[in-house]
Design a protein around this motif. Sequence first.
Motif, PDB file in Angstrom:
ATOM      1  N   ASN A 139      49.034  44.558  33.495  1.00  0.00           N
ATOM      2  CA  ASN A 139      49.158  45.035  34.878  1.00  0.00           C
ATOM      3  C   ASN A 139      48.069  46.038  35.232  1.00  0.00           C
ATOM      4  O   ASN A 139      47.522  46.008  36.339  1.00  0.00           O
ATOM      5  N   THR A 140      47.759  46.935  34.304  1.00  0.00           N
ATOM      6  CA  THR A 140      46.748  47.954  34.597  1.00  0.00           C
ATOM      7  C   THR A 140      45.365  47.333  34.747  1.00  0.00           C
ATOM      8  O   THR A 140      44.582  47.747  35.614  1.00  0.00           O
ATOM      9  N   ILE A 141      45.055  46.339  33.933  1.00  0.00           N
ATOM     10  CA  ILE A 141      43.757  45.657  34.078  1.00  0.00           C
ATOM     11  C   ILE A 141      43.662  44.997  35.448  1.00  0.00           C
ATOM     12  O   ILE A 141      42.635  45.108  36.143  1.00  0.00           O
ATOM     13  N   VAL A 142      44.726  44.314  35.859  1.00  0.00           N
ATOM     14  CA  VAL A 142      44.722  43.689  37.184  1.00  0.00           C
ATOM     15  C   VAL A 142      44.532  44.735  38.273  1.00  0.00           C
ATOM     16  O   VAL A 142      43.754  44.549  39.213  1.00  0.00           O
ATOM     17  N   GLY A 143      45.229  45.868  38.136  1.00  0.00           N
ATOM     18  CA  GLY A 143      45.107  46.927  39.133  1.00  0.00           C
ATOM     19  C   GLY A 143      43.713  47.524  39.190  1.00  0.00           C
ATOM     20  O   GLY A 143      43.158  47.740  40.270  1.00  0.00           O
ATOM     21  N   LEU A 144      43.129  47.768  38.017  1.00  0.00           N
ATOM     22  CA  LEU A 144      41.785  48.352  37.988  1.00  0.00           C
ATOM     23  C   LEU A 144      40.752  47.406  38.591  1.00  0.00           C
ATOM     24  O   LEU A 144      39.780  47.845  39.204  1.00  0.00           O
ATOM     25  N   ASN A 145      40.974  46.104  38.424  1.00  0.00           N
ATOM     26  CA  ASN A 145      40.022  45.123  38.963  1.00  0.00           C
ATOM     27  C   ASN A 145      40.308  44.761  40.418  1.00  0.00           C
ATOM     28  O   ASN A 145      39.543  43.992  41.006  1.00  0.00           O
ATOM     29  N   SER A 146      41.416  45.285  40.970  1.00  0.00           N
ATOM     30  CA  SER A 146      41.785  44.913  42.339  1.00  0.00           C
ATOM     31  C   SER A 146      41.264  45.909  43.377  1.00  0.00           C
ATOM     32  O   SER A 146      41.541  45.751  44.567  1.00  0.00           O
ATOM     33  N   ALA A 147      40.546  46.927  42.922  1.00  0.00           N
ATOM     34  CA  ALA A 147      39.985  47.896  43.877  1.00  0.00           C
ATOM     35  C   ALA A 147      39.065  47.172  44.870  1.00  0.00           C
ATOM     36  O   ALA A 147      38.344  46.242  44.486  1.00  0.00           O
ATOM     37  N   ASP A 148      39.109  47.597  46.112  1.00  0.00           N
ATOM     38  CA  ASP A 148      38.326  46.951  47.169  1.00  0.00           C
ATOM     39  C   ASP A 148      36.834  46.899  46.788  1.00  0.00           C
ATOM     40  O   ASP A 148      36.226  47.935  46.500  1.00  0.00           O
ATOM     41  N   HIS A 149      36.274  45.687  46.825  1.00  0.00           N
ATOM     42  CA  HIS A 149      34.880  45.538  46.403  1.00  0.00           C
ATOM     43  C   HIS A 149      33.920  46.196  47.396  1.00  0.00           C
ATOM     44  O   HIS A 149      32.837  46.648  46.994  1.00  0.00           O
ATOM     45  N   ASN A 150      34.304  46.258  48.650  1.00  0.00           N
ATOM     46  CA  ASN A 150      33.443  46.945  49.621  1.00  0.00           C
ATOM     47  C   ASN A 150      33.355  48.440  49.300  1.00  0.00           C
ATOM     48  O   ASN A 150      32.286  49.050  49.398  1.00  0.00           O
TER      49      ASN A 150
END
Length: 263
Positions: A139-150
């Motif tokens: 879950n934490t990996i998904v969250g860290l990678n879900s930060a807005d790319h802009n």
Amino acid sequence: MNPKLRTARIVLPVVMGILCLVAWEAIVRGLRISPHILPGPADIGRALVEDWPLLSAALWVTLKITASAFVSAVLVGGAIAILFSLSKWIELTFFPYAVIMQVTPVVAIAPLLIIWVDNVQVALLICAWLVAFFPILSNTIVGLNSADHNLRDLFRLYGATPGQTLRRLRIPSAMPYFLAGVRISGGLSLIGAVVAEFVAGAGGQGSGLAYRILEAGYQLKTPRMFAALLMISCTGVLIFLATSWVSQRILRRWHESAMERES
């Protein structure tokens, strides 16, 4: 939340539980079912009171293993997830091994750990940790990678270091995912501890509530088995409520999933 809805959320399950217990007791008494086969709630309550010294000591052992495994899973799983997020190469190298650890049944690993590790409590702790840490990691990996790319591009444009981007953007974005993993991990810590205790108990290494269930089964003390099972279930519910409360307190001021709205 609407006060009526809040009250109903508590009252309705309680009323349903009382009705089920009354029906259960009536069926057991009406059909004269032996307590050795199916004890009624009264028999279970009596066993809970009479065997409380024995069961409470076993509960304390299970709680210590569960709490240790849960805290270790949160700390180690969160740290490994951050490490993976900082280096794609490290994630690609080690994440498959984390998956292998997750999909391998703890029942199959526990006998080996009990053989390899002299201290049974430590072996049980490792088993429970193996079950509990993966939801935190995933879950934490998904969250860290879900930060807005802009926003990530904006941070990069202004010359932010990877550490600054991690602290000020990626970790806040990952917090709801991390807390969801914490809620799952809390229950899995208890499940892992109980399963490992069953394996250890079957091998004669007695400890915890699972061992008391095995012992009561051998002695045909079915009410004690139900009493121990009730204690495990109540512990799981309390863990879920505690982790949900912490999650709600952290997210309620800024995340959509926890903010209260007028209906």
